[in-house]
Write a protein that holds these residues in place. Structure first.
Motif, PDB file in Angstrom:
ATOM      1  N   ARG A   7     -24.959  13.474  17.034  1.00 47.20           N
ATOM      2  CA  ARG A   7     -24.708  13.818  15.770  1.00 47.20           C
ATOM      3  C   ARG A   7     -24.341  15.036  15.217  1.00 47.20           C
ATOM      4  O   ARG A   7     -24.903  15.993  15.834  1.00 47.20           O
ATOM      5  N   GLY A   8     -23.309  15.339  14.560  1.00 45.82           N
ATOM      6  CA  GLY A   8     -22.887  16.447  13.932  1.00 45.82           C
ATOM      7  C   GLY A   8     -22.540  16.129  12.721  1.00 45.82           C
ATOM      8  O   GLY A   8     -21.823  15.451  12.014  1.00 45.82           O
ATOM      9  N   ASP A   9     -23.127  17.139  11.523  1.00 46.57           N
ATOM     10  CA  ASP A   9     -22.945  16.896  10.142  1.00 46.57           C
ATOM     11  C   ASP A   9     -21.804  17.665   9.993  1.00 46.57           C
ATOM     12  O   ASP A   9     -21.311  18.889  10.421  1.00 46.57           O
ATOM     13  N   MET A  10     -21.043  17.489   8.534  1.00 46.87           N
ATOM     14  CA  MET A  10     -19.869  17.903   8.298  1.00 46.87           C
ATOM     15  C   MET A  10     -19.607  18.809   7.040  1.00 46.87           C
ATOM     16  O   MET A  10     -18.579  19.382   6.931  1.00 46.87           O
ATOM     17  N   ASP A  11     -20.484  18.926   6.154  1.00 49.11           N
ATOM     18  CA  ASP A  11     -20.475  19.348   4.819  1.00 49.11           C
ATOM     19  C   ASP A  11     -20.887  20.735   4.635  1.00 49.11           C
ATOM     20  O   ASP A  11     -21.828  21.295   5.376  1.00 49.11           O
ATOM     21  N   ALA A  12     -20.323  21.151   3.660  1.00 50.01           N
ATOM     22  CA  ALA A  12     -20.522  22.785   3.283  1.00 50.01           C
ATOM     23  C   ALA A  12     -21.428  22.505   1.848  1.00 50.01           C
ATOM     24  O   ALA A  12     -21.928  21.590   1.353  1.00 50.01           O
ATOM     25  N   LEU A  13     -21.770  23.769   1.406  1.00 52.35           N
ATOM     26  CA  LEU A  13     -22.640  24.177   0.361  1.00 52.35           C
ATOM     27  C   LEU A  13     -21.813  24.747  -0.867  1.00 52.35           C
ATOM     28  O   LEU A  13     -20.727  25.389  -0.790  1.00 52.35           O
ATOM     29  N   PRO A  14     -22.242  24.609  -2.117  1.00 50.80           N
ATOM     30  CA  PRO A  14     -21.596  25.151  -3.394  1.00 50.80           C
ATOM     31  C   PRO A  14     -22.083  26.735  -3.278  1.00 50.80           C
ATOM     32  O   PRO A  14     -22.869  27.275  -4.065  1.00 50.80           O
TER      33      PRO A  14
END
Ligand code: ZN
Ligand code: ZN
Length: 397
Positions: free
Chosen positions: A74-81
């Protein structure tokens, strides 16, 4: 050639993908640009690719030439504000969005592993499921992907699941760290509103002041942590937001606060869910005030299977030497939605030190900081590690 050598050969390619994703970060469950970059990186590989419905995920299945079980990477793809302040040449081009948790590296390493494993398709006995997951940072993207069938994407349910997470501090560069049992905390949310009756601050007896009662609840929660819970099954409660009133001479109608609760076992978590609202309501009652108290469960504890954690640790030791494989003494107080995967199938979650050379792991900016930096040097080794975990797990049958 060894997997590590092959990974080193494609290091530039992996870094390029990482930089492209880092420049254009996206938040949440819908990451169309990141998804396109993943699809681009996988193009031409012998994979069965499907994309998500409720989220912009990518699931790719590699079928080995020989029969065998299925494993998941698994690799997660999202960034942060977060507005990036690193000054890196490939820094985010968008204010207010940053890959401050290093998920850009996770995508790039997983795409690298897809490439390395595809080259060994003829040797593989079984299938590999590549899980490119949006929405790790609070959106439970892993749960949505499970609902959409990622664990059964290859046909049989995956027999083992692995995830790597980079760390911008604490661990020295290139060190893999894991442990059996709880690896990360459960993170839940507490919402409390004390309802009083506003009035003139000079005559509090004619009003019903919610502020002292709300303060009592905040302090009582800390006392409860030390008096009701086993010190060896730790709990953290932090009130991160507290709001009441507008000025010094007005008693407000209500006071509200929010807190996070971290725990490491289902028993303790259940106790928290019961005791926290009860404590808040009863303190309110003592003051004849109404209290709304909600305990909202978020990500569960991330629990590594003991055998899989030992296997992952041994794999890191064999590949990179003892100095780069750490058996973590304690879990981490952060939380992860890979926990949902590990609730369903055995597997292991590993941290990978990515602190840039020349910075001190103990004092380097942490993940989620606007200054967090993750070194490209870990990319080929991370891709090689994922690749070896899949190869070796399949070889176990
Ligand atoms: Zn994070
Ligand atoms: Zn993360």
């Amino acid at each position: 050639m060894s997997v590590r050598d092959e990974a080193a050969k494609i290091a530039d390619e992996i870094a390029e993908l990482r930089h492209a994703i880092h420049r254009e970060p996206e938040i949440g469950l819908d990451l169309p640009k990141t998804q396109q970059k993943v699809l681009g990186a996988l193009a031409g590989l012998p994979l069965e690719i499907s994309t998500g419905t409720a989220l912009s995920s990518v699931t790719a299945v590699l079928r080995g030439a020989k029969p065998g079980p299925a494993v998941l990477l698994r690799g997660d793809m999202d960034a942060l504000p977060v507005t990036e302040a690193t000054g890196l040449p490939f820094a985010s081009r968008h204010d207010g969005v940053m890959h401050a948790c290093g998920h850009d590296l996770h995508v790039a390493m997983l795409a690298g592993a897809a490439r390395l494993l595809s080259a060994r398709q003829s040797e593989l006995a079984g299938s590999v499921v590549f899980m490119f997951q949006p929405g790790e940072e609070g959106f439970a993207g892993a749960r949505s992907m499970i609902e959409e069938g990622v664990l059964d994407a290859a046909g049989p349910r995956v027999a083992g699941a692995y995830a790597l997470h980079v760390s911008s501090n604490r661990l020295p560069l290139g060190v893999f760290s894991t442990r059996p049992g709880p690896m990360l905390a459960a993170a839940d949310q507490i919402f409390v509103t004390v309802h009083g009756k506003g009035g003139h601050a000079s005559t509090p007896h004619r009003a019903a002041d919610p502020i002292p009662a709300a303060c009592e609840i905040v302090l009582a929660l800390q006392t409860m942590v030390t008096r009701k819970f086993d010190v060896f099954d730790p709990v953290v409660i932090t009130v991160g937001s507290f709001h009441a009133g507008t000025t010094d001479n007005v008693i407000p109608d209500s006071a509200s606060f929010m807190a996070t609760a971290r725990s490491y076992s289902p028993e303790t978590r259940n106790m928290l869910a019961e005791l926290v609202p009860q404590l808040a309501r009863r303190i309110g009652e003592a003051h004849k005030l109404e209290v709304d108290a909600q305990y909202r469960t978020e990500y569960p504890v991330t629990v590594n299977d003991a055998a899989e954690a030992a296997f992952a640790g041994a794999t890191a030791t064999e590949l990179f030497g003892e100095s780069r494989a750490e058996l973590a003494e304690f879990p981490i107080t952060g939380a992860e939605d890979f926990s949902y995967v590990l609730e369903q199938v055995p597997g292991a979650f590993l941290m990978l030190g990515a602190c840039p050379p020349g910075t001190e792991p103990e004092t380097a900016p942490t993940n989620h900081s606007a200054y967090a930096m993750f070194d490209d040097a870990v990319l080929p080794d991370g891709a090689a590690m994922l690749t070896e975990l899949a190869i070796r797990r399949l070889a176990r049958g």
